[in-house]
Design an enzyme around this catalytic site. Structure first.
Site, PDB file in Angstrom:
ATOM      1  CB  CYS A 131      -0.930   0.032   1.211  1.00  0.00           C
ATOM      2  SG  CYS A 131      -1.943   1.523   1.209  1.00  0.00           S
ATOM      3  CB  THR A 194      -1.802   2.083  -6.951  1.00  0.00           C
ATOM      4  OG1 THR A 194      -1.398   2.143  -5.578  1.00  0.00           O
ATOM      5  CG2 THR A 194      -3.276   1.745  -7.023  1.00  0.00           C
TER       6      THR A 194
END
Lengths: 303, 245
Positions: A131, A194
């Site tokens: 993350c 991401t």
């Protein structure tokens, strides 16, 4: 096995489509829109040991062909997930679910996984060491092979369920990290999380997002996902779950050819809430077009 | 919530930056005043959330301000253009708490969602007063529309070029009301929060990801827990609001 089904770490999925963590809540918002039992499974909202509000707003920025988010792992904490969210999830989803876990210390990961290991509906633990939106944890575990391996080993000790480690693309050598996780006992690898990104507002001359940086996702990152899935799938002997910018049945097939056993769909759910259902419906015709008999057969088919 | 295709049947300028667009299609999922719709635009990744100004059997009206490239694109769309829209988003205003003399306060592009609210309250037999706040005379829109509904309307301008000079709270002081409903920029909401002598409801704005409660992009803290502006809001009751700064 049907022509869409695949086997992910010993559990058969009716199809390889898995809404990605953080884009599908705990399932019930989407269950109001369509019967989510059509999915292979889904990965629920990243869960941590303690409750988290996450980052200040704005948490979202628009990009060309994508978006940046810096939600920061907002979740009610594993105890409430078990006592409140999972019972609600069970009412609308009758398959095994993928539990997504995050943490700030190795012990946090182990604690949360141990709690979720007791839940019958949890089929897999997807351990997020990637993350980009939290400080002092998350991605820092996923950018170093030793730390990723330490988390993997600690989690493997507390569960008998398959452990899939979710990796960050924000690294120089993803293969070495994937291999370290495999050596530490990981049952699978999922990628990519991401890409770290940033936008600046020209009028205010300040970052658009309160956290300044965030995770870039959406259509634009798809080629990066294909490349990294290909690299990792060719380097490890455990299943790879591919994700990153997937929004069509063609994208799913491309990632599977690159080596993915199953495919997660993330940001696209936020733009088109019906996208996963539509991809599943579209797959047979697209398979016919490319003369693909069964999806299980094409995994890693691109050499 | 429903995803469907809508056809633009009107798209006109109300001021130099504010436009009114009427979309024709299935509006059956639009239930409450104060809801919003989320519009997909060619070449834009995220949808554009815009509050509902009015709705009838077959059309939904939005009034939007050009603030970026997305809304600029919208302002140039010809009649007949088809748009992919999610409708039936957000909680909307709760009319049951209005009392007999509700006061509606709108600031700038916070004015539009109050239009359908005023219409419904008047239909319910309420004595509705509306205060519309703008920076200057050239920015004013919908004064006559609210009057045509039968509301008592006051307009304020910050520079005094029209109506009452000052902010909506300056007009509010002299009005007798049973409850308030508002939508506008956050400094205005804060001022109303302090100046109001009754309970009320406020509609908030935040950058959104999905607009239907999945991504946690627009979360806020309230006195009754964490809420998503898009799904648990955008309307919050005065009693639950927690100002963070």
């Amino acid at each position: 096995m049907g022509r869409l089904s695949v086997n992910l770490c010993g559990i058969e999925l009716d199809n390889p489509i898995i809404p990605a963590s953080g884009t599908f809540g705990y399932g019930y918002e989407f269950a109001e829109l369509y019967d989510i039992n059509c999915l292979g499974t889904f990965s629920f909202k990243g869960t941590t040991k303690d409750p988290r509000f996450g980052n200040p707003t704005p948490r979202i920025a628009e990009c060309k062909n994508g978006m940046i988010n810096a939600v920061g792992l907002q979740n009610p904490g594993v105890e409430k997930v078990v006592s409140e969210e999972l019972p609600k999830l069970k009412k609308c989803f009758n398959k095994k679910v993928m539990a997504n876990v995050s943490g700030f210390a190795v012990e946090d990961y182990a604690y949360t996984c141990q709690m979720l290991d007791k839940e019958e509906q949890v089929g897999w633990l997807e351990v997020n060491v990637s993350c980009p939106n939290v400080h002092g944890g998350g991605m820092s575990f996923g950018t170093c092979p030793e730390a990723a391996a330490e988390v993997t080993a600690a989690v493997k000790k507390v569960t008998t369920k398959p452990v899939i480690i979710k990796l960050s693309p924000n690294v120089t050598d993803i293969v070495s990290i994937a291999k370290a996780c495999e050596a530490a006992g990981a049952d699978g690898i999922s990628l990519i999380n991401t890409l770290l990104g940033m936008r600046i507002d020209l009028r205010t001359k300040k970052p658009v997002i309160a956290n300044k940086m965030g995770g870039f996702s959406g259509d634009a990152i798809f080629p990066v996902a294909v490349r990294m899935v290909y690299q990792v799938a060719n380097a490890v002997n455990i299943p790879v779950v591919g994700m990153g910018g997937v929004s069509t049945a063609e994208d799913v097939i491309e990632l599977m050819l690159a080596g993915a056993t199953a495919v997660e769909v993330g940001a696209a759910n936020l733009i088109d809430p019906f996208v996963c259902r539509d991809i599943i419906n579209d797959l047979p015709a697209v398979m016919d077009k490319y003369k693909i008999n069964s999806l299980q057969e094409i995994i890693g088919g691109c050499k | 919530m429903k995803q469907s295709i809508y056809k633009i049947i009107e798209n006109i300028a109300l001021t130099s930056t504010v436009f009114k667009m009427v979309l024709e299609g299935d509006v059956s999922d639009i239930k409450n005043s104060g809801e919003f719709i989320n519009i997909k635009l060619e070449g834009k990744y995220l949808r554009r959330p815009i509050s509902v100004c009015d709705v009838d059997a077959t059309t939904v009206t939005i009034v939007y301000k050009v603030v970026g490239t997305g809304t600029e694109q919208m302002s140039k769309m010809p009649v007949g253009t088809e748009l992919d829209v999610l409708v039936g988003l957000g909680n909307g205003y709760d009319l049951s708490l209005s009392g007999e003399k509700p006061l509606l306060l709108g600031g700038g592009v916070g004015v539009p969602p109050l239009y359908n609210l005023a219409k419904r309250l008047i239909k319910d037999g309420k004595e509705v007063t509306v205060v519309l706040g703008f920076n200057t005379k050239d920015e004013i829109f919908y004064e006559q529309e609210f009057k045509d509904l039968g509301a008592t309307v006051f307009v304020t301008t910050a520079d005094g070029t029209y109506g009452i000079k000052g902010f909506v709270t300056d007009a509010m002081k002299n009005i007798d009301y049973s409850y308030f409903y508002t939508c506008g920029p956050e400094p205005m909401l804060k001022a109303i929060y302090k100046a109001s002598t009754t309970s009320g409801q406020m509609s908030f704005e935040e950058r959104m990801g999905c607009g239907f409660g999945a991504c946690m992009g627009c979360s806020c803290k309230t006195l009754t827990g964490y809420k998503r502006i898009c799904k648990d809001g955008p309307v919050m009751k005065k009693e639950e609001i927690l100002w963070e700064d």
